[in-house]
Design an enzyme around this catalytic site. Sequence first.
Site, mmCIF file in Angstrom:
data_model
loop_
_atom_site.group_PDB
_atom_site.id
_atom_site.type_symbol
_atom_site.label_atom_id
_atom_site.label_comp_id
_atom_site.label_asym_id
_atom_site.label_seq_id
_atom_site.Cartn_x
_atom_site.Cartn_y
_atom_site.Cartn_z
ATOM 1 N N CYS A 79 33.118 47.819 40.745
ATOM 2 C CA CYS A 79 33.178 46.603 41.787
ATOM 3 C C CYS A 79 31.671 45.924 41.979
ATOM 4 O O CYS A 79 31.498 45.148 42.522
ATOM 5 C CB CYS A 79 33.716 47.333 43.141
ATOM 6 S SG CYS A 79 35.380 47.877 42.916
ATOM 7 N N HIS A 135 31.621 42.330 48.471
ATOM 8 C CA HIS A 135 32.746 42.697 47.342
ATOM 9 C C HIS A 135 33.788 43.074 48.507
ATOM 10 O O HIS A 135 33.694 43.423 49.733
ATOM 11 C CB HIS A 135 32.338 44.164 46.854
ATOM 12 C CG HIS A 135 33.474 44.818 46.311
ATOM 13 N ND1 HIS A 135 34.182 44.193 45.288
ATOM 14 C CD2 HIS A 135 34.157 45.886 46.373
ATOM 15 C CE1 HIS A 135 35.227 44.701 44.916
ATOM 16 N NE2 HIS A 135 35.164 46.150 45.382
ATOM 17 N N ASN A 153 41.514 43.385 46.033
ATOM 18 C CA ASN A 153 40.229 43.666 45.329
ATOM 19 C C ASN A 153 40.268 43.367 43.740
ATOM 20 O O ASN A 153 41.238 44.037 43.075
ATOM 21 C CB ASN A 153 40.281 45.186 45.395
ATOM 22 C CG ASN A 153 38.883 45.753 45.011
ATOM 23 O OD1 ASN A 153 38.136 45.107 44.143
ATOM 24 N ND2 ASN A 153 38.511 46.940 45.267
#
Length: 336
Positions: free
Chosen positions: A119, A260, A290
């Site tokens: 990520c 993020h 995500n």
Amino acid sequence: MQSQNKKLRNAVITAVGMYAPEKVMDNKYFESIVDTNDEWIVSRTGIKERRKMENGATSDMAALACEDLFRTTNVKPEEIDVIIVATVTPDMFFPATACLVQDKIGAKNAWGFDLSAACSGFLFALQTGASLIEGGSYKKVLVVGSDKMSAITDYTDRNTCILFGDAASAVLLEPTTDLNYGIKDSMLFVDGAGKDALNMKAGGSALPSTEETIKNKLHYIYQDGKAVFKVAVKGMADISYEIMERNGLKSEDVSYLVPHQANLRIISATAQRMGVSEDKVMINIDKYGNTTAATIPLCLTEYYRAGKVKKGDNLILAAFGAGYTWGSIYLTWGFD
Ligand code: UT7
């Protein structure tokens, strides 16, 4: 540590692009496949829907994001010097997804490579691209975040399947001698001691694919959500605050936090620590979930195209992910 050498040029983002697959998976759909409900998902994560790439791979999404970018700039694919693809879902182990993207978009003069930092991948790739430009040898670097998370998601595991989605996004980095704009600072970290909390165990050299690894579902994402949540909140909030402090930025100097998109609660805690109000936080987790390496450039592209990002805006990008990996980048937006 920040370099004491005077920079001759900054790397600045001069174009953005994105691709989100058409197929939408909303929370209702997940109610039909696992024991979950819309209320739990929205209140614990902020996610309402995510996308799924039904036909095609990570390189296809990446190429579509790059083509979207090229529609908005005079720069041609053959002018690109380097392509960096941040991903944890490469089309295959080798060749690198960057090679496949290079071929698909016709960037015939580029070299490139994949970068694996989960990520935090886009931030690590952005800083790597910026360093190539600041060094003076390269003038046009494509930095792409692309992940087909559906390829490694166990749709019988309610702990993880509701979290992830597929998407790609790209930015073009070019040099500028006006040091008021571009990437100004970065703080990036890894801590491999976090490897057990978030990973995909099999398929690599440690645990090659066998009938056993497939039977034991070791080719899917594993996450100890609670453990990751704790370190992610602290990691993202601390690093975002620290990069502001060491650049003398007050909360009113920050135009946007670009976090993020893993969990709305982590994002809110980060904004709170920075003293930044909700309207100055880029959020699209509700629409995409995500998407790992794609979340941050996806936010940049959508907010820029909505006319919400202007030349001179100070942005703090921040991420936390598997590894552990985490970090923050401070940049000033360079075009209207
Ligand atoms: O992007 C890279 C880094 N990753 C992250 O930053 C993710 C960090 N972690 C998180 O965002 C959160 O931990 C999650 C969203 C993954 C989970 O939220 P949580 O509030 O930490 O829930 P939990 O894992 O502590 O689970 C609470 C309860 C459990 O039930 P019991 O044991 O209390 O009976 C889970 O089994 O919620 C249950 N649960 C669910 N219930 C309904 C877990 N998943 C679901 C679900 N629907 N989908």
